[in-house]
Design an enzyme around this catalytic site. Structure first.
Site, PDB file in Angstrom:
ATOM      1  N   GLU A   1       0.794  -1.227   0.000  1.00  9.76           N
ATOM      2  CA  GLU A   1       0.000   0.000   0.000  1.00  9.76           C
ATOM      3  C   GLU A   1       0.830   1.282   0.000  1.00  9.76           C
ATOM      4  O   GLU A   1       0.308   2.354  -0.271  1.00  9.76           O
ATOM      5  CB  GLU A   1      -0.974   0.007   1.183  1.00  9.76           C
ATOM      6  N   SER A   2       2.121   1.175   0.296  1.00  6.72           N
ATOM      7  CA  SER A   2       2.980   2.353   0.233  1.00  6.72           C
ATOM      8  C   SER A   2       3.195   2.815  -1.208  1.00  6.72           C
ATOM      9  O   SER A   2       3.803   3.859  -1.433  1.00  6.72           O
ATOM     10  CB  SER A   2       4.330   2.036   0.875  1.00  6.72           C
TER      11      SER A   2
END
Lengths: 252, 269
Positions: free
Chosen positions: A52-53
């Site tokens: 998700e980064s």
């Protein structure tokens, strides 16, 4: 297979086996990330890992310590912004599997990572919160969950629904318009659970070698249903154990 | 045109008591030094905004700077819980902390709406979860074209957003690369912005994939080498994982934390 292995190693291996080559997987940190990286090394070289980064197609040489580990960015096919991850990649349903952990899990696969206790404003324990999980659970084709099995974690009903599984039973996801199939597999240190096709209640379908049924029942905070065709998980192979241990050694 | 200021001067001018303040950085490029300067300058009643409040927010909360936290995941990444955050929520120490809780997708979209000059954003999220019942800024909305039930979240427009980047030039143009999270959106959504940078250079060399924030969208730039430590700055230094682990011990205990705080602010025990 005579190799010695721990319950945690069995759990990681069983979780990794669930990921097939060529799949795309949205990976949570911790146990899910370990399983996904083991799968990529052991049997699924073309597994696409998405963090998700903003790391798309990460190929870390060691286990990342956090979701934004520099190793993930350095080895990714592309690094994109966080709004793009959620809006362009996750929300439209482009990702096959969401791989999540949980603090609390209930018998319909709902996940709590928000608060322990019934009062949100006066919790017994304040947990980190949602992160990316609610949309991962809603939007991926299916969801795998990995966590250690004990009565504190495996509860009849979660204190807070952070991420929706099957709600109160079969049909709830469809009624709410959720697109993915939701949790289809839960991997623990004792065995595997899958939703019952009729009721969506999590049912024990496999026990890991050497684990007796009574311990699995005792480790579950609800009256655990057991599949008529309960089987035994194949023990980790030498190769699986070697790859897992090498990965852990590289990450220490 | 962005002004080049010292960190002390920039925080003194841009961050006021009662402000809504966002310090963003997704594991990478976290503006830790700026957060600690806010603690030193004893700001109070801040509404702190951040997707992943980590140890610098634990420090700000423990120091009593915050009245409210708007967030989507509060933990010590790769280590465990934030104990000052927990203590403030569970025991109101040192002051009560109001929370406004979202998912990452909700927060990211709130910044996008803020940066876009729109009042709200739309996403297909939160359905079936208990979050909308606790968070007033999550509302259902019907698509005017298809009738689909979706979720609306209001724009985030912080009084001031603070981010850390690798470089700026002397005119105040900022360049950052690697994991850039929601930093661009946070700066564009804010009324004022401060960018701390590893170095100020004469000329920014183009870099593939880099985000450039032109000087005219940035209020101030401060050169703060190492300003993201113990997080990391790609191309400059790595994440200090031991410091994150060590924080668990300090943050866990009010006395240990108070000692740490006194050291930071120069108060003699």
């Amino acid at each position: 297979m005579s190799a010695e292995y721990t319950a945690d190693e069995m759990m990681s291996v069983a979780a990794a086996r669930a990921l097939g080559d060529g799949m795309s997987c949205f990976v949570g940190i911790g146990l899910p990330s370990k399983a996904a990286n083991l799968a990529r090394r052991a049997h699924a070289p073309n597994l696409t890992l998405i963090y998700e980064s903003g790391c798309l197609g990460a190929k870390p040489s060691r286990l990342p310590l956090s979701i934004g580990d520099g190793e993930l960015a350095d080895t990714a096919d592309a690094v994109i912004s966080v709004p793009e991850v959620f809006n362009y990649w996750l929300q439209p349903g482009r990702i096959d599997v969401g791989f999540l952990g949980a603090a609390q899990l209930d018998k319909f696969g709902n996940i709590n990572t928000t608060v322990i206790g019934s009062d949100y404003h006066d919790p017994k324990v304040r947990l980190p919160g949602a992160g990316g999980a609610p949309e991962i659970a809603a939007s991926c084709g299916e969801v795998f969950i990995v966590l250690r099995q004990n009565p504190r974690a495996f509860v009849e009903k979660v204190d807070f629904v952070t991420s929706f599984g099957h709600g109160t039973g079969k049909g709830d996801r469809e009624r709410l318009g959720l697109r993915g199939r939701g949790p289809t597999l839960v991997v623990t240190d004792l065995g595997l659970l899958r939703p019952d096709p009729e009721t969506a209640e999590l049912t024990l379908t496999e026990l890991h070698p050497g684990v007796d049924l009574e311990s699995a029942i005792a480790a579950t905070g609800w009256s655990l249903k057991v599949s008529d065709s309960l089987s035994t998980t194949p023990a980790p192979t030498d190769r699986e154990l070697t790859v897992l241990r090498d990965l852990e050694k590289a990450s220490a | 045109m962005a002004e080049l200021l010292s960190l002390e001067e920039a925080v003194a001018r841009l961050v006021h008591d009662g402000d809504t303040v966002a310090l963003e950085g997704f594991t990478h490029l976290i503006p830790v030094a700026a957060g600690q300067e806010i603690i030193r300058q004893r700001r109070r009643d801040l509404t702190l905004v951040r997707m992943t409040p980590d140890i610098v927010y634990d420090q700000l909360i423990g120091a009593g700077c915050a009245r409210k936290l708007i967030f989507s995941w509060g933990g010590n990444p790769g280590v465990g819980s934030l104990h000052r955050f927990r203590d403030a929520v569970q025991h109101h120490w040192p002051v009560p902390l109001e929370i406004e809780e979202h998912s990452h997708a909700g927060m990211a979209n709130r910044y996008v709406a803020g940066a876009s000059g729109l009042p709200f954003a739309v996403l297909r999220g939160y359905t079936g979860t208990d979050l909308p019942a606790q968070t007033a800024t999550i509302k259902p909305i019907t698509c005017p074209f298809t009738g689909e039930q979706l979720t609306a979240v209001p724009a985030l427009n912080p009084d001031v957003s603070i981010v850390h980047a690798q470089r700026a030039d002397r005119a105040g143009n900022v360049q950052m690369w690697g994991i850039t999270g929601v930093q661009k959106e946070a700066v564009l959504a804010a009324k004022r912005s401060l960018v701390t940078v590893e170095e100020i250079v004469d000329e920014l060399e183009p870099r593939p994939g880099a985000v450039v924030l032109p000087a005219w969208v940035v209020t101030a730039v401060a050169e703060v080498p190492g300003g993201a430590k113990p997080s990391y700055a790609a191309g400059y230094y790595e994440r200090d994982n031991a410091a994150y682990q060590a924080w668990d011990e300090i943050g866990r205990d009010r006395e240990e934390f108070t000692k740490w705080l006194n050291e930071l602010t120069g108060v003699k025990a």
